[in-house]
Design a protein around this motif. Structure first.
Motif, PDB file in Angstrom:
ATOM      1  N   UNK A   1      37.202   1.604  17.291  1.00 23.18           N
ATOM      2  CA  UNK A   1      35.858   1.858  17.536  1.00 23.18           C
ATOM      3  C   UNK A   1      35.003   0.627  17.974  1.00 23.18           C
ATOM      4  N   UNK A   2      35.839  -0.183  18.563  1.00 25.72           N
ATOM      5  CA  UNK A   2      35.166  -1.439  19.065  1.00 25.72           C
ATOM      6  C   UNK A   2      35.593  -1.361  20.935  1.00 25.72           C
ATOM      7  N   UNK A   3      35.972  -0.199  21.115  1.00 26.29           N
ATOM      8  CA  UNK A   3      36.296   0.013  22.557  1.00 26.29           C
ATOM      9  C   UNK A   3      35.233  -0.142  23.740  1.00 26.29           C
ATOM     10  N   UNK A   4      34.032  -0.336  23.113  1.00 29.79           N
ATOM     11  CA  UNK A   4      32.774  -0.629  23.836  1.00 29.79           C
ATOM     12  C   UNK A   4      32.675  -1.934  24.393  1.00 29.79           C
ATOM     13  N   UNK A   5      33.675  -2.945  23.726  1.00 30.07           N
ATOM     14  CA  UNK A   5      33.535  -4.258  23.899  1.00 30.07           C
ATOM     15  C   UNK A   5      34.636  -4.785  24.663  1.00 30.07           C
ATOM     16  N   UNK A   6      34.573  -5.835  25.436  1.00 27.18           N
ATOM     17  CA  UNK A   6      35.587  -6.648  25.914  1.00 27.18           C
ATOM     18  C   UNK A   6      35.389  -8.487  25.710  1.00 27.18           C
ATOM     19  N   UNK A   7      36.360  -8.854  25.149  1.00 30.16           N
ATOM     20  CA  UNK A   7      36.317 -10.510  25.292  1.00 30.16           C
ATOM     21  C   UNK A   7      36.714 -10.808  26.477  1.00 30.16           C
ATOM     22  N   UNK A   8      36.117 -11.767  26.997  1.00 30.84           N
ATOM     23  CA  UNK A   8      36.301 -12.651  28.463  1.00 30.84           C
ATOM     24  C   UNK A   8      36.774 -13.861  27.860  1.00 30.84           C
ATOM     25  N   UNK A   9      37.935 -14.552  28.583  1.00 28.92           N
ATOM     26  CA  UNK A   9      38.346 -15.705  28.211  1.00 28.92           C
ATOM     27  C   UNK A   9      38.651 -16.095  29.608  1.00 28.92           C
ATOM     28  N   UNK A  10      38.319 -17.528  29.914  1.00 30.01           N
ATOM     29  CA  UNK A  10      39.153 -18.134  31.128  1.00 30.01           C
ATOM     30  C   UNK A  10      39.267 -19.559  31.007  1.00 30.01           C
TER      31      UNK A  10
END
Length: 177
Positions: free
Chosen positions: A85-94
């Protein structure tokens, strides 16, 4: 992986040939201090070979780009879509090597990846970046890339036995804002 070119850097596929450069830039206590648990230190060539080979393609890492400056991979950026249900979110890491800090490279890389994510991942409506409160430089990077402070998450992480606060930044797809 597409090639995304900017003025200061290019985002491209990470390859096995990048391992020596990634090992050199990642084997820095100042870099590791700002990364989440699990990033090894010292960071050896063997770690880099595993990461640049098949490891970065594992589903939990999402879409991983090499941050390339003048033909050299100086860091990595990942866009990790969330499940269910969180599929509309993406975490960004760099992260980028210390030799490239303060030059606008990380902010440009984040801008390139954000534009790519909106085009390539139509389910996304929100990209977020959790950052240690103590990492003011990374907070400036995400702000420069158009992310806004979304939340302070006190005592939300343990790293090296120390309880840390996280500040979370996010940006939203314009047609869903």
């Amino acid at each position: 992986m597409p090639v995304l070119a900017g003025e200061r850097c290019t985002l491209r596929a990470l390859t096995s040939a990048d391992a020596p450069s990634i090992a050199r830039h990642a084997n820095d206590a100042a870099v590791v201090r700002n990364l989440f648990e699990g990033f090894p230190h010292p960071y050896t060539l063997a770690h880099a070979e595993a990461w640049c080979g098949p490891q970065h393609r594992e589903p939990q890492y999402g879409h991983v780009f090499a941050i390339d400056v003048a033909g050299e991979a100086v860091g990595c950026l990942g866009v990790m879509p969330q499940p269910g249900f969180l599929a509309c979110n993406a975490m960004v890491g760099y992260w980028i090597g210390q030799a490239h800090w303060g030059r606008g490279i990380a902010a440009e890389a984040l801008e390139l990846a954000t534009r790519w994510a909106w085009d390539a991942l139509p389910r996304l409506t929100r990209l977020y970046a959790p950052i240690f409160v103590r990492n003011a430089a990374s907070q400036r990077v995400v702000e420069k890339a158009g992310y806004q402070r979304e939340a302070l998450l006190p005592r939300s992480m343990i790293r090296d036995g120390q309880v840390l606060d996280i500040v979370q930044y996010a940006t939203y797809r314009e047609d869903h804002a």
